[in-house]
Design a protein around this motif. Structure first.
Motif, mmCIF file in Angstrom:
data_model
loop_
_atom_site.group_PDB
_atom_site.id
_atom_site.type_symbol
_atom_site.label_atom_id
_atom_site.label_comp_id
_atom_site.label_asym_id
_atom_site.label_seq_id
_atom_site.Cartn_x
_atom_site.Cartn_y
_atom_site.Cartn_z
ATOM 1 N N PRO A 90 -5.578 -4.805 -7.613
ATOM 2 C CA PRO A 90 -5.249 -5.366 -8.178
ATOM 3 C C PRO A 90 -3.720 -4.967 -8.435
ATOM 4 C CG PRO A 90 -6.795 -4.810 -9.607
ATOM 5 C CD PRO A 90 -6.755 -4.385 -8.139
ATOM 6 N N LEU A 91 -3.431 -4.045 -7.949
ATOM 7 C CA LEU A 91 -2.144 -3.420 -7.921
ATOM 8 C C LEU A 91 -1.270 -3.583 -6.400
ATOM 9 C CD1 LEU A 91 -2.565 0.991 -7.768
ATOM 10 C CD2 LEU A 91 -1.774 -0.871 -9.466
ATOM 11 N N LEU B 275 0.770 -1.045 0.069
ATOM 12 C CA LEU B 275 0.219 0.049 -0.069
ATOM 13 C C LEU B 275 0.606 1.450 -0.517
ATOM 14 C CD1 LEU B 275 -3.045 -1.394 2.784
ATOM 15 C CD2 LEU B 275 -3.168 -0.212 -0.195
ATOM 16 N N ALA B 276 2.334 1.107 0.738
ATOM 17 C CA ALA B 276 2.908 2.381 0.763
ATOM 18 C C ALA B 276 3.816 2.708 -0.643
ATOM 19 C CB ALA B 276 3.956 1.891 1.377
ATOM 20 N N ARG B 277 2.610 2.098 -1.269
ATOM 21 C CA ARG B 277 4.407 2.512 -2.678
ATOM 22 C C ARG B 277 3.143 3.057 -4.295
ATOM 23 N NH1 ARG B 277 5.814 -3.124 -2.836
ATOM 24 N NH2 ARG B 277 7.822 -2.976 -1.603
ATOM 25 N N ILE B 278 1.585 2.517 -3.174
ATOM 26 C CA ILE B 278 0.156 3.185 -3.983
ATOM 27 C C ILE B 278 0.299 4.575 -4.129
ATOM 28 C CG2 ILE B 278 -2.100 3.011 -4.617
ATOM 29 C CD1 ILE B 278 -1.643 0.141 -4.008
ATOM 30 N N PRO B 279 0.200 5.628 -4.882
ATOM 31 C CA PRO B 279 0.306 7.079 -3.928
ATOM 32 C C PRO B 279 -1.392 7.263 -3.697
ATOM 33 C CG PRO B 279 0.370 6.937 -6.596
ATOM 34 C CD PRO B 279 0.618 5.240 -6.232
ATOM 35 N N PRO B 280 -1.149 8.151 -2.742
ATOM 36 C CA PRO B 280 -3.053 8.578 -2.303
ATOM 37 C C PRO B 280 -4.203 8.893 -3.105
ATOM 38 C CG PRO B 280 -1.061 9.165 -0.427
ATOM 39 C CD PRO B 280 -0.575 8.539 -1.320
ATOM 40 N N SER B 281 -3.120 10.106 -3.574
ATOM 41 C CA SER B 281 -4.168 10.924 -5.383
ATOM 42 C C SER B 281 -5.079 9.848 -5.663
ATOM 43 C CB SER B 281 -3.118 11.198 -6.278
ATOM 44 O OG SER B 281 -2.346 10.224 -6.564
ATOM 45 N N MET B 282 -4.718 8.028 -5.894
ATOM 46 C CA MET B 282 -5.531 7.125 -6.481
ATOM 47 C C MET B 282 -6.887 7.029 -6.379
ATOM 48 S SD MET B 282 -2.709 4.929 -8.024
ATOM 49 C CE MET B 282 -3.708 4.373 -9.267
ATOM 50 N N GLU B 283 -6.170 6.843 -4.254
ATOM 51 C CA GLU B 283 -7.753 6.713 -4.053
ATOM 52 C C GLU B 283 -8.655 7.984 -3.375
ATOM 53 O OE1 GLU B 283 -6.853 5.515 0.295
ATOM 54 O OE2 GLU B 283 -4.793 5.303 -0.810
ATOM 55 N N GLN B 284 -8.108 8.925 -3.604
ATOM 56 C CA GLN B 284 -8.381 10.498 -3.050
ATOM 57 C C GLN B 284 -9.367 10.886 -4.827
ATOM 58 O OE1 GLN B 284 -5.078 12.961 -2.344
ATOM 59 N NE2 GLN B 284 -5.035 12.328 -0.481
ATOM 60 N N ALA B 285 -9.161 10.324 -5.764
ATOM 61 C CA ALA B 285 -9.726 10.630 -7.143
ATOM 62 C C ALA B 285 -10.888 9.181 -6.741
ATOM 63 C CB ALA B 285 -8.567 10.304 -8.381
ATOM 64 N N THR C 37 -12.819 0.881 -3.711
ATOM 65 C CA THR C 37 -11.604 2.074 -4.007
ATOM 66 C C THR C 37 -10.350 0.885 -3.749
ATOM 67 O OG1 THR C 37 -12.837 3.978 -3.322
ATOM 68 C CG2 THR C 37 -9.903 3.373 -3.391
ATOM 69 N N LEU C 38 -11.331 -0.114 -2.809
ATOM 70 C CA LEU C 38 -10.209 -1.265 -2.056
ATOM 71 C C LEU C 38 -10.384 -2.585 -3.630
ATOM 72 C CD1 LEU C 38 -8.067 -2.673 -0.615
ATOM 73 C CD2 LEU C 38 -9.963 -3.636 0.805
ATOM 74 N N ARG C 39 -11.627 -2.363 -3.588
ATOM 75 C CA ARG C 39 -11.290 -3.946 -4.698
ATOM 76 C C ARG C 39 -11.396 -3.658 -6.033
ATOM 77 N NH1 ARG C 39 -16.115 -3.880 -3.963
ATOM 78 N NH2 ARG C 39 -17.113 -2.833 -5.801
#
Length: 561
Positions: free
Chosen positions: A483-484, A455-465, A476-478
């Motif tokens: 997949p990431l 999860l640390a490698r996934i930028p927070p901006s993706m889930e914020q969008a 958002t998780l699913r």
């Protein structure tokens, strides 16, 4: 500014933050704490006579043996791990590249399998002592024999050569990331190579050494098979014999509390060692360049580097392979009971892996969805509690899970009868439920750590969008994160699966009647003194353990280039 506790608690349970994930996190943390609370309750049920007997006859010997074993293993794994890490990092010699990952191979062999193998290899009429007597001109073991392996020094020797990779791995990474300029500055100031190592490189690596040694000692404390095979009465062995042989659950719980005290000391020591693990530089550092060795120096480095690998992996693996081949040549097949044990092992490990990954995902995602400036948050506290299960020895978990499993079974039976059905009896006891719960609690740290790293490698901006577009937290998780997270989930699942296959202490105490895994089958074969089909089960466990070691070696080799 730290927010008030009531405001933080309201935020924690807010629907926006995901109520289900938060409740799930609390329940998982409570499940990890339940065995400890149950253990304390069991211990309080013991009478003064129990405590008096334990303090007079059981605890002194078991506690002393355990402390001496931990001290001896700690010294040996530190020497082997730090020495191997410095040898690989600071010098270049033949086979150094292969040796850099081969030094991790002993991690694939559980401690009880190494003890199982060496009891036969170093037996007075075994291959090693027979060869030595022939070379020295002796005719029988009465004339010449090596010191008995069934002793405390024998246990320290074998456990040290199996568990040193924990120190090697963490220390090698630290050595590889140290700036060459610091070491070169010490040499310019007149320090010798030896002095540079002890006064510069080693002090900077102390936090990594503390982490590795703590992990090795926790594995030593959890061990039951090797200690019992080698005749060392440790606290873990005492818990098992007190519960199973003497049917004294209160006494076993009291001994387990002494084990938890040692665990607490080890954890505090590890935290103390990491308290100053902060080395920063504003410039890009140049890695240390290994010095090329030639002639006798290269030969000595080659020999010193391969000795731990041969003792910790090559010798026991070749023995198991040879015994397996002899068994198939003599019998032609394995028994149906051994095949069933293999099936049980894979089945229970798969169930435990799926459950552990699911619980780890709940905890990691709950901690991800709340971000504020506070250094203390409830999700973070629950995550820390959930990961503490790895530090609880399997025998302690086994005792602590008895009452919670019985309570849940009785609750389920009551609800079933409330619906108008007949009494189902014991729903959970006598099944593999308690065993799966023990595996989940013990290996949850692997799951949470792997998922949080992903999860640390996934930028927070993706889930914020995604949230701005109307997606829920679960959606958002699913749709985005899972997949990431596939590589991180796959690596964590592999590690959990193999660790579940190797787990012995909890399996011995919580398995249903007539239920064997490869680990318990091997334990029973060694207890009977029969090494035929036991070698087949041991070889299967070792081959399975090679998978995560190869994965770990590849990852670490790339990270240090």
């Amino acid at each position: 500014m730290q927010e008030p506790p009531l405001l933080h608690l309201r935020r924690f349970f807010s629907c926006e933050a995901g109520l289900g994930w938060r409740v799930g996190t609390i329940l998982i943390a409570l499940c990890v704490l339940a065995p400890i609370a149950t253990l304390c309750w069991y211990a309080l049920q013991g009478t003064a006579g129990h405590w008096s007997h334990l303090l007079s006859y059981v605890l002194p010997t078991a506690f002393l043996n355990t402390v001496l074993l931990l001290v001896g293993v700690g010294v040996l794994v530190t020497s082997l791990g730090v020495g191997s890490a410095w040898l690989i990092t600071a010098f270049q010699f033949p086979s150094q590249r292969i040796l850099s990952w081969a030094l991790l191979l002993p991690l694939a062999v559980p401690t009880y399998i190494v003890a199982f193998a060496y009891l036969d290899i170093l037996h007075p009429i075994g291959p090693v002592q027979t060869l030595l007597r022939d070379a020295l001109g002796y005719d029988s073991p009465r004339q010449f024999r090596l010191p008995d392996l069934r002793s405390l020094p024998g246990a320290i020797f074998l456990l040290g050569f199996v568990l040193y990779p924990y120190v090697y791995l963490s220390t090698r990474i630290m050595f590889s990331t140290q700036a060459a300029s610091l070491l070169e500055a010490a040499r310019v100031l007149g320090e010798s190579s030896r002095s540079t190592f002890f006064r510069v490189a080693l002090p900077m690596a102390r936090p990594a050494i503390a982490v590795g040694v703590s992990l090795a000692l926790l594995e030593t404390l959890n061990d039951i098979g090797a200690s019992e095979f080698l005749g060392v009465q440790t606290l873990t062995v005492s818990v098992y014999t007190t519960w199973v042989t003497r049917s004294d659950l209160a006494g076993a719980a009291q001994i387990a509390l002494a084990m938890l005290a040692i665990v607490a000391v080890l954890i505090l020591t590890e935290r103390h060692g990491r308290r100053r693990q902060r080395y920063a530089s504003t410039q890009r550092t140049r890695a240390m360049q290994p010095r090329k060795l030639k002639g006798p120096a290269a030969a000595v480095a080659f020999m010193l580097g391969w000795i731990p690998v041969v003792i910790g992996f090559v010798a026991p693996a070749l023995y198991l392979l040879n015994e397996t081949i002899k068994h198939f040549n003599r019998v032609g097949s394995v028994s149906d009971q051994l095949l069933m044990s293999g099936y049980n092992t894979v089945k229970i490990a798969l169930i435990a892996t799926v459950a552990t990954i699911a619980c780890g995902l709940v905890v990691a995602w709950a901690a991800r969805t709340i971000r504020n400036g506070s250094t203390f948050t409830l999700p973070r506290l629950c995550a820390r509690i959930a990961t503490s299960g790895y530090a609880i020895p399997g025998t302690v978990l086994a005792i602590g899970l008895l009452s919670p499993i019985v309570f849940l079974g009785n609750l389920g039976a009551w609800l079933w009868k409330l619906l108008g059905n007949a009494d189902p009896g014991l729903l959970l006891m006598g099944t593999t439920t308690a065993l799966v719960c023990a595996y989940v609690i013990r290996f949850l740290a692997i799951s949470i750590g792997g998922i949080e790293s992903g999860l640390a490698r996934i930028p927070p901006s993706m889930e914020q969008a995604a949230r701005l577009l109307g997606e829920t937290s679960s959606g958002t998780l699913r749709r985005i994160h899972l997949p990431l997270l596939r590589p991180a989930l796959g690596a964590a699942a592999l590690l959990i699966f193999v660790d579940a296959m190797k787990e012995l202490p909890a399996t011995l105490l919580l398995r249903p009647v007539n239920f064997d895994t490869l680990a318990t089958w091997l334990y029973a074969e060694a207890a009977r003194g029969t090494y035929e089909e036991g070698s087949v089960a041991a070889l299967a466990i070792v081959l399975a353990g090679l998978l995560p070691v190869v994965l770990l070696a590849r990852t670490q080799f790339k990270s240090t280039q």
